[in-house]
Structures are given as C-alpha cells and as structure tokens.
Motif scaffolding. Sequence first.
Motif, mmCIF file in Angstrom:
data_model
loop_
_atom_site.group_PDB
_atom_site.id
_atom_site.type_symbol
_atom_site.label_atom_id
_atom_site.label_comp_id
_atom_site.label_asym_id
_atom_site.label_seq_id
_atom_site.Cartn_x
_atom_site.Cartn_y
_atom_site.Cartn_z
ATOM 1 N N TRP A 6 72.479 -3.555 97.705
ATOM 2 C CA TRP A 6 71.855 -4.789 98.195
ATOM 3 C C TRP A 6 70.398 -4.532 98.522
ATOM 4 O O TRP A 6 69.533 -5.354 98.209
ATOM 5 C CB TRP A 6 72.597 -5.301 99.437
ATOM 6 C CG TRP A 6 73.860 -6.013 99.102
ATOM 7 C CD1 TRP A 6 75.129 -5.563 99.255
ATOM 8 C CD2 TRP A 6 73.972 -7.325 98.524
ATOM 9 N NE1 TRP A 6 76.022 -6.516 98.808
ATOM 10 C CE2 TRP A 6 75.341 -7.594 98.373
ATOM 11 C CE3 TRP A 6 73.045 -8.285 98.130
ATOM 12 C CZ2 TRP A 6 75.814 -8.794 97.831
ATOM 13 C CZ3 TRP A 6 73.502 -9.486 97.599
ATOM 14 C CH2 TRP A 6 74.874 -9.735 97.447
ATOM 15 N N TRP A 17 67.989 -15.269 95.125
ATOM 16 C CA TRP A 17 68.370 -16.236 96.171
ATOM 17 C C TRP A 17 67.289 -16.409 97.228
ATOM 18 O O TRP A 17 67.415 -17.271 98.095
ATOM 19 C CB TRP A 17 69.654 -15.780 96.861
ATOM 20 C CG TRP A 17 69.561 -14.393 97.436
ATOM 21 C CD1 TRP A 17 69.043 -14.037 98.661
ATOM 22 C CD2 TRP A 17 69.943 -13.170 96.796
ATOM 23 N NE1 TRP A 17 69.083 -12.664 98.811
ATOM 24 C CE2 TRP A 17 69.637 -12.114 97.679
ATOM 25 C CE3 TRP A 17 70.525 -12.861 95.543
ATOM 26 C CZ2 TRP A 17 69.890 -10.777 97.359
ATOM 27 C CZ3 TRP A 17 70.774 -11.525 95.240
ATOM 28 C CH2 TRP A 17 70.452 -10.514 96.152
ATOM 29 N N GLY A 43 74.469 -11.780 107.044
ATOM 30 C CA GLY A 43 73.867 -11.609 105.721
ATOM 31 C C GLY A 43 72.599 -12.439 105.623
ATOM 32 O O GLY A 43 72.421 -13.249 104.726
ATOM 33 N N CYS A 44 71.680 -12.185 106.564
ATOM 34 C CA CYS A 44 70.509 -13.067 106.744
ATOM 35 C C CYS A 44 69.438 -12.864 105.702
ATOM 36 O O CYS A 44 68.513 -13.681 105.608
ATOM 37 C CB CYS A 44 69.923 -12.849 108.135
ATOM 38 S SG CYS A 44 69.306 -11.160 108.402
ATOM 39 N N GLY A 45 69.498 -11.766 104.919
ATOM 40 C CA GLY A 45 68.450 -11.509 103.929
ATOM 41 C C GLY A 45 67.089 -11.414 104.599
ATOM 42 O O GLY A 45 66.944 -10.775 105.653
ATOM 43 N N ASN A 49 66.516 -18.708 106.992
ATOM 44 C CA ASN A 49 67.413 -19.593 107.759
ATOM 45 C C ASN A 49 67.428 -19.195 109.233
ATOM 46 O O ASN A 49 67.366 -20.055 110.121
ATOM 47 C CB ASN A 49 68.833 -19.555 107.184
ATOM 48 C CG ASN A 49 68.877 -20.049 105.750
ATOM 49 O OD1 ASN A 49 68.289 -21.076 105.427
ATOM 50 N ND2 ASN A 49 69.555 -19.313 104.885
ATOM 51 N N ALA A 66 70.845 -4.722 104.259
ATOM 52 C CA ALA A 66 69.650 -4.330 103.491
ATOM 53 C C ALA A 66 68.464 -4.149 104.439
ATOM 54 O O ALA A 66 67.877 -5.124 104.918
ATOM 55 C CB ALA A 66 69.351 -5.396 102.434
ATOM 56 N N ASP A 90 77.044 -4.242 109.379
ATOM 57 C CA ASP A 90 77.947 -4.525 108.267
ATOM 58 C C ASP A 90 78.817 -5.727 108.633
ATOM 59 O O ASP A 90 79.464 -5.726 109.686
ATOM 60 C CB ASP A 90 78.817 -3.282 108.032
ATOM 61 C CG ASP A 90 79.729 -3.426 106.835
ATOM 62 O OD1 ASP A 90 79.789 -4.523 106.242
ATOM 63 O OD2 ASP A 90 80.384 -2.422 106.500
ATOM 64 N N ALA A 91 78.823 -6.716 107.763
ATOM 65 C CA ALA A 91 79.591 -7.934 108.044
ATOM 66 C C ALA A 91 81.091 -7.658 108.183
ATOM 67 O O ALA A 91 81.815 -8.483 108.736
ATOM 68 C CB ALA A 91 79.353 -8.953 106.935
ATOM 69 N N LEU A 109 76.873 -15.383 101.683
ATOM 70 C CA LEU A 109 77.522 -14.071 101.807
ATOM 71 C C LEU A 109 78.987 -14.132 101.387
ATOM 72 O O LEU A 109 79.437 -13.306 100.582
ATOM 73 C CB LEU A 109 77.391 -13.544 103.243
ATOM 74 C CG LEU A 109 78.026 -12.179 103.511
ATOM 75 C CD1 LEU A 109 77.469 -11.121 102.565
ATOM 76 C CD2 LEU A 109 77.810 -11.738 104.957
ATOM 77 N N PHE A 113 81.963 -11.739 98.185
ATOM 78 C CA PHE A 113 83.118 -10.863 98.420
ATOM 79 C C PHE A 113 84.286 -11.223 97.510
ATOM 80 O O PHE A 113 84.576 -12.399 97.283
ATOM 81 C CB PHE A 113 83.559 -10.946 99.882
ATOM 82 C CG PHE A 113 82.531 -10.436 100.861
ATOM 83 C CD1 PHE A 113 81.842 -9.254 100.602
ATOM 84 C CD2 PHE A 113 82.249 -11.131 102.029
ATOM 85 C CE1 PHE A 113 80.882 -8.774 101.494
ATOM 86 C CE2 PHE A 113 81.291 -10.653 102.926
ATOM 87 C CZ PHE A 113 80.611 -9.480 102.652
HETATM 88 C C1 LIG Z 1 73.014 -13.838 98.468
HETATM 89 S S1 LIG Z 1 72.187 -12.995 99.763
HETATM 90 C C2 LIG Z 1 71.839 -14.320 100.923
HETATM 91 C C3 LIG Z 1 70.772 -13.950 101.907
HETATM 92 C C4 LIG Z 1 70.378 -15.039 102.903
HETATM 93 N N1 LIG Z 1 71.494 -15.516 103.679
HETATM 94 C C5 LIG Z 1 69.710 -16.194 102.208
HETATM 95 O O1 LIG Z 1 70.213 -17.317 102.265
HETATM 96 O O2 LIG Z 1 68.640 -15.955 101.608
HETATM 97 C C6 LIG Z 1 73.511 -12.102 100.575
HETATM 98 C C7 LIG Z 1 72.991 -11.197 101.673
HETATM 99 O O3 LIG Z 1 74.104 -10.571 102.300
HETATM 100 C C8 LIG Z 1 73.797 -9.208 102.517
HETATM 101 N N2 LIG Z 1 75.075 -8.452 102.565
HETATM 102 C C9 LIG Z 1 75.895 -8.124 101.549
HETATM 103 N N3 LIG Z 1 76.964 -7.446 101.975
HETATM 104 C C10 LIG Z 1 76.826 -7.364 103.323
HETATM 105 C C11 LIG Z 1 77.606 -6.789 104.349
HETATM 106 N N4 LIG Z 1 78.743 -6.138 104.093
HETATM 107 N N5 LIG Z 1 77.155 -6.874 105.622
HETATM 108 C C12 LIG Z 1 75.992 -7.517 105.914
HETATM 109 N N6 LIG Z 1 75.209 -8.082 104.991
HETATM 110 C C13 LIG Z 1 75.618 -8.010 103.703
HETATM 111 C C14 LIG Z 1 72.895 -8.807 101.368
HETATM 112 O O4 LIG Z 1 72.106 -7.689 101.650
HETATM 113 C C15 LIG Z 1 72.081 -10.084 101.177
HETATM 114 O O5 LIG Z 1 70.910 -10.043 101.948
#
Ligand SMILES: C[S@@+](CC[C@H](N)C(=O)[O-])C[C@H]1O[C@@H](n2cnc3c(N)ncnc32)[C@H](O)[C@@H]1O
Length: 196
Positions: A6, A17, A43-45, A49, A66, A90-91, A109, A113
């Motif tokens: 990620w 995204w 999973g705030c990227g 938001n 990330a 970690d989510a 997010l 999965f």
């Molecule tokens: C599709 S992106 C969406 C990001 C943000 N929410 C947005 O709307 O721009 C998914 C995000 O979830 C994070 N992510 C993926 N697996 C994760 C996990 N197990 N725990 C926390 N974050 C996770 C990724 O790093 C990524 O930033």
Amino acid sequence: MTGLPWDASYHDGPAPWDIGRPQPAIVRLASEGGFAGSVLDAGCGTGENTLHVASLGLSVLGVDVAETALAIAQKKAEDRGIEVEFTAADAFQLKRLGRMFQTVLDCGLFHTFDGDERPRYVASLASVTEHDGTLYVLCFSDDGPNSGPHPITQEELRAAFNPSNGWNVAAIEPDRIQTRYHDHGAPGWFATIKRF
Ligand SMILES: C[S@@+](CC[C@H](N)C(=O)[O-])C[C@H]1O[C@@H](n2cnc3c(N)ncnc32)[C@H](O)[C@@H]1O
C-alpha cells in the motif's frame, strides 16, 4: 501490518483513488450532521476526508498502514492549520488503539478486503465502535457500468455486518465514488451501519 504494498502506491504521485479533495458523498454526509463525537477514519490515505471532518471542529483520528500517505496527510494538516490526528495502525488490529469512537468512516477500505478477511476486519471495527455508534462505508458497487476494481454487492455488505456480529445495516444507498480515472465517478454503495 500489511502496509508495504500500500505504501508503494503513494510513492510516484497520487494513487488512483487520491483525488486531492474529500469525496462528495462524505462532504454531503458531513453537511447533514452525519458525524458526531469522536471520529475514526479507517484507511484514511492522504487524509482529505479526515481533514474535511476535522475542519468542522470534530475530534478525528485517521489511521492507515501506509506511512507515506500519513506523512502527506500530516503535512496537509499543518499547511491548512487543521487540528487532527494521524497514526499508523492496522485496520485488523484497531483495538490496539485503546480508544472508542462514536462515528467510524470507511471510505474505500472495506472493498479492498477478500471475503475471508472481512470477518476479522468487521470484528476489529466492532471493537472500537461505541454502543449505538455509527459506521459509514463507501465502497465500489456492482450497480451500474464502469464499476471500480472491487465491486461489492448489497448482499455482501449485509452478510458482513449483521446482528450476529453486533451490527444492524440501517441503509444502503446508491452513490458515486470519484477516482482519478472515472470522469463522473464509479458506482458506489453508501452504507449506514449501526453498532449495538
Ligand atoms: C482505496 S484507499 C482509500 C484511501 C482514503 N480513504 C481515500 O478515500 O482516499 C485504501 C486505503 O486503506 C489503506 N489500508 C489498506 N489496508 C489497510 C489496513 N490493513 N489497515 C489500515 N489501512 C489499510 C491503504 O493504505 C489505503 O490508503
């Protein structure tokens, strides 16, 4: 944590995204008073938001695996003078945060999965969502053309969140998710899910 792949998606410019502004669905929800109490953005990227909700005066924590995305989010907060918290988590292990939240946001997010990962993620969300709290899930849907890479059915949402694991789906509405490669967004579901 499963963060390295990620993290790589944030190395060479914005990820597909990462639209550089909050999702319109989240802006609308916020304007309708949908966020209350302490808020978690799972999973705030790079935090658009999270920052939008925090700019309204709410206490918000954005978490992601990330580190590069979190550094970008933190820099935006400083540049914009917005009080907000970002941390690596970690989510699947949200309980380790040691905090509870009245409102939880999952924007993009859940749909990343696999079916066999969802029960663990849903249990992790349950462990940090207050009794009577609200979870919002904005995910790609199977409802219409030009869907995103991981379209989710309504049935999958209802199977993942149900009374047997402490959730009631209050509403699932069709919506759009904006991306860098869809001119008018991709079809999405906006789910409102109550914790009991
Ligand atoms: C599709 S992106 C969406 C990001 C943000 N929410 C947005 O709307 O721009 C998914 C995000 O979830 C994070 N992510 C993926 N697996 C994760 C996990 N197990 N725990 C926390 N974050 C996770 C990724 O790093 C990524 O930033």
